[in-house]
Scaffold this motif. Structure first.
Motif, PDB file in Angstrom:
ATOM      1  N   GLU A  26       6.406   1.120   4.008  1.00  0.00           N
ATOM      2  CA  GLU A  26       7.150  -0.142   4.052  1.00  0.00           C
ATOM      3  C   GLU A  26       8.377  -0.143   3.151  1.00  0.00           C
ATOM      4  OE1 GLU A  26       3.792  -3.490   5.005  1.00  0.00           O
ATOM      5  OE2 GLU A  26       3.850  -2.715   2.951  1.00  0.00           O
ATOM      6  N   GLY A  27       8.448   0.806   2.242  1.00  0.00           N
ATOM      7  CA  GLY A  27       9.586   0.834   1.333  1.00  0.00           C
ATOM      8  C   GLY A  27       9.365   1.841   0.222  1.00  0.00           C
ATOM      9  N   ASP A  28      10.331   1.927  -0.659  1.00  0.00           N
ATOM     10  CA  ASP A  28      10.282   2.877  -1.770  1.00  0.00           C
ATOM     11  C   ASP A  28       9.474   2.259  -2.902  1.00  0.00           C
ATOM     12  OD1 ASP A  28      10.694   4.854  -3.584  1.00  0.00           O
ATOM     13  OD2 ASP A  28      12.827   4.432  -3.916  1.00  0.00           O
ATOM     14  N   VAL A  29       8.140   2.431  -2.846  1.00  0.00           N
ATOM     15  CA  VAL A  29       7.257   1.816  -3.819  1.00  0.00           C
ATOM     16  C   VAL A  29       6.529   2.887  -4.620  1.00  0.00           C
ATOM     17  CG1 VAL A  29       5.343   1.623  -2.163  1.00  0.00           C
ATOM     18  CG2 VAL A  29       5.389   0.132  -4.182  1.00  0.00           C
ATOM     19  N   LEU A  30       6.395   2.634  -5.919  1.00  0.00           N
ATOM     20  CA  LEU A  30       5.670   3.514  -6.822  1.00  0.00           C
ATOM     21  C   LEU A  30       4.391   2.812  -7.265  1.00  0.00           C
ATOM     22  CD1 LEU A  30       8.737   4.552  -9.001  1.00  0.00           C
ATOM     23  CD2 LEU A  30       7.568   6.028  -7.348  1.00  0.00           C
ATOM     24  N   TYR A  31       3.280   3.529  -7.257  1.00  0.00           N
ATOM     25  CA  TYR A  31       2.012   2.957  -7.697  1.00  0.00           C
ATOM     26  C   TYR A  31       1.797   3.300  -9.174  1.00  0.00           C
ATOM     27  CZ  TYR A  31       1.025   2.390  -2.711  1.00  0.00           C
ATOM     28  OH  TYR A  31       1.077   2.037  -1.378  1.00  0.00           O
ATOM     29  N   ALA A  32       1.501   2.268  -9.971  1.00  0.00           N
ATOM     30  CA  ALA A  32       1.337   2.440 -11.414  1.00  0.00           C
ATOM     31  C   ALA A  32      -0.064   2.013 -11.825  1.00  0.00           C
ATOM     32  CB  ALA A  32       2.379   1.616 -12.166  1.00  0.00           C
ATOM     33  N   ASP A  33      -0.630   2.713 -12.793  1.00  0.00           N
ATOM     34  CA  ASP A  33      -1.925   2.324 -13.350  1.00  0.00           C
ATOM     35  C   ASP A  33      -2.025   2.869 -14.767  1.00  0.00           C
ATOM     36  OD1 ASP A  33      -4.670   1.375 -13.500  1.00  0.00           O
ATOM     37  OD2 ASP A  33      -4.654   1.475 -11.316  1.00  0.00           O
ATOM     38  N   HIS A  34      -3.105   2.482 -15.463  1.00  0.00           N
ATOM     39  CA  HIS A  34      -3.245   2.873 -16.861  1.00  0.00           C
ATOM     40  C   HIS A  34      -3.835   4.268 -17.023  1.00  0.00           C
ATOM     41  CE1 HIS A  34      -7.308   1.667 -15.895  1.00  0.00           C
ATOM     42  NE2 HIS A  34      -7.745   2.052 -17.079  1.00  0.00           N
ATOM     43  N   LEU A  35      -4.293   4.875 -15.919  1.00  0.00           N
ATOM     44  CA  LEU A  35      -4.856   6.221 -15.962  1.00  0.00           C
ATOM     45  C   LEU A  35      -4.319   7.048 -14.797  1.00  0.00           C
ATOM     46  CD1 LEU A  35      -8.636   5.453 -16.659  1.00  0.00           C
ATOM     47  CD2 LEU A  35      -6.995   6.414 -18.285  1.00  0.00           C
TER      48      LEU A  35
END
Length: 292
Positions: A26-35
């Protein structure tokens, strides 16, 4: 996701786990998490909320969040146009710091979409809503872990509830998941002794309590946002939506005024049963139309 239009924009989704709201296509998305991904899969191994795919369904993490916040984690890939965080803010020990760090990672005019559980319809039903003072105190103290008072309240009062029954006006009984106050004291005492940290709901909100806190924090110029939208909890659902827009060229009082003034009698009151149910009468069926 109707509050964020990802196509043609760069953004971040925080904590998507197995169910991202913004898909890569759907788009230029980055997934972020604490680990990192592998550590997340180990942490959530056997977790009942992951679904049939289990930890294999956890989406690969692009950005690992560290002490420096999202802006530092993004590095040259920032700033971004939007950030999405579903059911994340309630886990954060210091929401003011977290929101400010999100502002640092956004372009001017960028948006931060929050999906927030409404405590009335979740296992936080019996907990007292968080106050602005508690969030200000967490910010001034620079908290990195949940305070002991919050740990105690979480384990003493979290209780499974039937959200559907609450929407119908039925009362629910507190049956603490973790054994209630006695067990909560034991857990809090253990954490006080060891200095360990535990994942709990550090803050609990209703739509009205969140709106009041948001207006106050923006008015104090603690947050670099205006409120672009705040959609209260819809019938038979258990979460509400907030859309913040980074806006540093307007006075704090002007930005605070963008937060909707929600009517507690409409948006925070628990649903009530119909009149015949409330007083326990068994009326002839033909009468019920008159009381709807």
């Amino acid at each position: 996701m109707n509050l964020v239009l990802p196509q043609g924009r760069t953004g971040v989704e925080i904590g998507p786990l197995t169910n991202p709201l913004i898909l890569k296509e759907e788009g230029d998305v980055l997934y972020a998490d604490h680990l990192p991904t592998d550590e997340l899969r180990r942490q959530y191994n056997g977790h009942p909320t992951l679904g049939p795919a289990g930890t294999d369904g956890i989406h690969p993490v692009d950005i690992v969040l560290g002490e420096g916040g999202l802006s530092d984690a993004l590095g040259p890939r920032g700033p971004v146009d939007y950030i999405v965080a579903s059911h994340v803010v309630e886990h954060v020990p210091n929401p003011v710091r977290w929101l400010r760090e999100a502002g640092d990672a956004l372009r001017e005019g960028g948006v931060f979409c929050l999906i927030v559980p409404d405590k009335r319809f979740t296992f936080d039903h019996f907990r007292t809503p968080t106050t602005a003072g508690a969030l200000v105190a967490a910010h001034l103290a620079g908290l990195r872990k949940p305070p002991l008072a919050t740990v105690y309240e979480h384990f003493a009062r979290t209780s499974p509830v039937d959200a559907g029954a609450i929407w119908k006006g039925s009362s629910v009984t507190c049956k603490p998941i973790s054994g209630g106050p006695t067990e909560a004291l034991s857990i809090a005492a253990g954490i006080a002794e060891t200095g360990a940290s535990v994942d709990v709901h550090c803050a609990v909100f209703t739509p009205c309590s969140f709106a009041r806190i948001l207006a106050e924090l923006i008015g104090l110029d603690l947050l670099p946002f205006e409120c672009a939208a705040l959609e209260p909890t819809r019938p038979r659902e258990s979460e509400f939506f907030v859309l913040l827009r980074k806006c540093t060229d307007r006075a704090a009082a002007e930005r605070a005024a963008t937060v909707p003034r929600l009517d507690p009698s409409r948006h925070d009151a628990l649903p009530r049963p119909t009149w015949p149910q409330r007083i326990g009468l068994r009326l002839p069926r033909r009468w019920h139309r008159a009381f709807r």
